[in-house]
Enzyme design. Structure first.
Site, PDB file in Angstrom:
ATOM      1  N   ASP A   7       0.881  -1.166   0.000  1.00 32.26           N
ATOM      2  CA  ASP A   7       0.000   0.000   0.000  1.00 32.26           C
ATOM      3  C   ASP A   7       0.921   1.219   0.000  1.00 32.26           C
ATOM      4  O   ASP A   7       1.445   1.603   1.046  1.00 32.26           O
ATOM      5  CB  ASP A   7      -0.885  -0.019   1.251  1.00 32.26           C
ATOM      6  CG  ASP A   7      -1.868   1.146   1.287  1.00 32.26           C
ATOM      7  OD1 ASP A   7      -2.127   1.733   0.223  1.00 32.26           O
ATOM      8  OD2 ASP A   7      -2.360   1.461   2.382  1.00 32.26           O
ATOM      9  N   GLU A  68      -1.338  -1.205  -4.692  1.00 28.06           N
ATOM     10  CA  GLU A  68      -2.602  -0.484  -4.820  1.00 28.06           C
ATOM     11  C   GLU A  68      -2.500   0.566  -5.926  1.00 28.06           C
ATOM     12  O   GLU A  68      -1.527   1.316  -6.009  1.00 28.06           O
ATOM     13  CB  GLU A  68      -2.992   0.189  -3.497  1.00 28.06           C
ATOM     14  CG  GLU A  68      -4.371   0.826  -3.593  1.00 28.06           C
ATOM     15  CD  GLU A  68      -4.918   1.259  -2.239  1.00 28.06           C
ATOM     16  OE1 GLU A  68      -4.982   0.408  -1.327  1.00 28.06           O
ATOM     17  OE2 GLU A  68      -5.274   2.435  -2.103  1.00 28.06           O
ATOM     18  N   ASP A 141      -2.485   0.998   7.163  1.00 30.12           N
ATOM     19  CA  ASP A 141      -1.731   0.733   5.921  1.00 30.12           C
ATOM     20  C   ASP A 141      -1.238  -0.713   5.880  1.00 30.12           C
ATOM     21  O   ASP A 141      -1.152  -1.321   4.818  1.00 30.12           O
ATOM     22  CB  ASP A 141      -0.519   1.671   5.816  1.00 30.12           C
ATOM     23  CG  ASP A 141      -0.890   3.105   6.121  1.00 30.12           C
ATOM     24  OD1 ASP A 141      -1.021   3.890   5.178  1.00 30.12           O
ATOM     25  OD2 ASP A 141      -1.065   3.418   7.317  1.00 30.12           O
TER      26      ASP A 141
END
Lengths: 183, 183
Positions: A7, A68, A141
């Site tokens: 992420d 992501e 996260d």
């Protein structure tokens, strides 16, 4: 199949490694965060992210990497740094010849909760349940990185066969031609 | 002082190397473009940009690198790719311990034309004149990269002393600890 989910972010890059396959129980390999100091110049922060992600790849040896996908509609103040961090994540994976996939936040949410509009708490709760963890991974996260890895396993990496083939080809040709050698 | 200017982009990264100092004539060292095929996966394109910029650094050995600062207000369709490419540019420079500066498009235009709102043709014309070139460098990304390098020389790198010190420190500590070794 062992997947490293990333992420991306300049201040915190969530990293989560999950092992599993479709229809089998999933297991946590490791989870954490690569942090950089907001006081440092941006170029140095990107170097630290590269080094941090390289350490995770060395330590966990994933078969694939899921990152992501960043959209420009997001928070305008931080989106440029997030995009730059995601570029580093894609680079370190592809440079090793690993297949790399991008998944959108709603694809990830839909994979682990059944709803593309689930909130962070719901995603965290499902990650905790699916990996049979004693508590929810922190910060968010880190939980998001695990959700990315789970999403990738459950989507079967099917959409990524082309990327895998191209990455392998790149790694082979880079090794042959010796371009881009690190100073 | 020898400066490598980089106008980042996924499809075309303009690269231009200029040598000079404040109050002295400038001279062109080299100029060109690092291109990547839009058909390739994004991760592979970032690898090719890294390899291409490494070759430019090896071949021209600049003392400093100037990168155009990307804003999210720009063309939304391409801004994410541009930000990712700029992340790679910052990374390859800082990894070598080179001082890295970011200059905005209007700073660059004001430096070479006297107006922050000059158009591409005006920037190209001034770059051609200042470097005493027989014709305007093509494509525009290449001319923009030269303008960035000139802007950096004329601003005297004064704002970048901190970055230089930090970069040198990073390079030294990375060499000592051996982190982020390339696979």
């Amino acid at each position: 199949m062992r997947v490293l989910g990333i992420d991306p972010g300049l201040t915190r890059c969530g990293v989560g490694v999950v092992e599993g396959s479709i229809g089998r129980p999933l297991s946590l390999v490791d989870v954490g965060v690569v942090r950089t100091d907001a006081q440092l110049p941006i170029a140095q922060r990107l170097c630290l992210i590269e080094a941090g992600l390289e350490e995770w790849l060395d330590a966990t040896r994933p078969d694939a990497v899921a990152v992501e996908r960043v959209f420009s509609q997001h928070n305008v103040k931080t989106v440029m740094g997030t995009a730059q961090a995601s570029g580093i994540a894609l680079l370190v994976a592809a440079r090793r010849g690993l297949p790399v996939a991008l998944h959108t936040p709603s694809e990830v949410k839909a994979s682990v909760t059944g709803s593309g509009r689930a909130d962070k708490a719901q995603v965290g709760a499902m990650v905790t349940r699916l990996l049979r963890l004693p508590q929810m991974p922190r910060p968010a996260d880190a939980a998001d990185a695990l959700a990315l890895a789970i999403c990738h396993i459950w989507r079967g990496g099917a959409s990524n066969r082309l990327e895998a083939a191209v990455s392998a080809h790149t790694a082979a040709s880079r090794a042959t031609h010796g371009t881009g050698a690190r100073p």
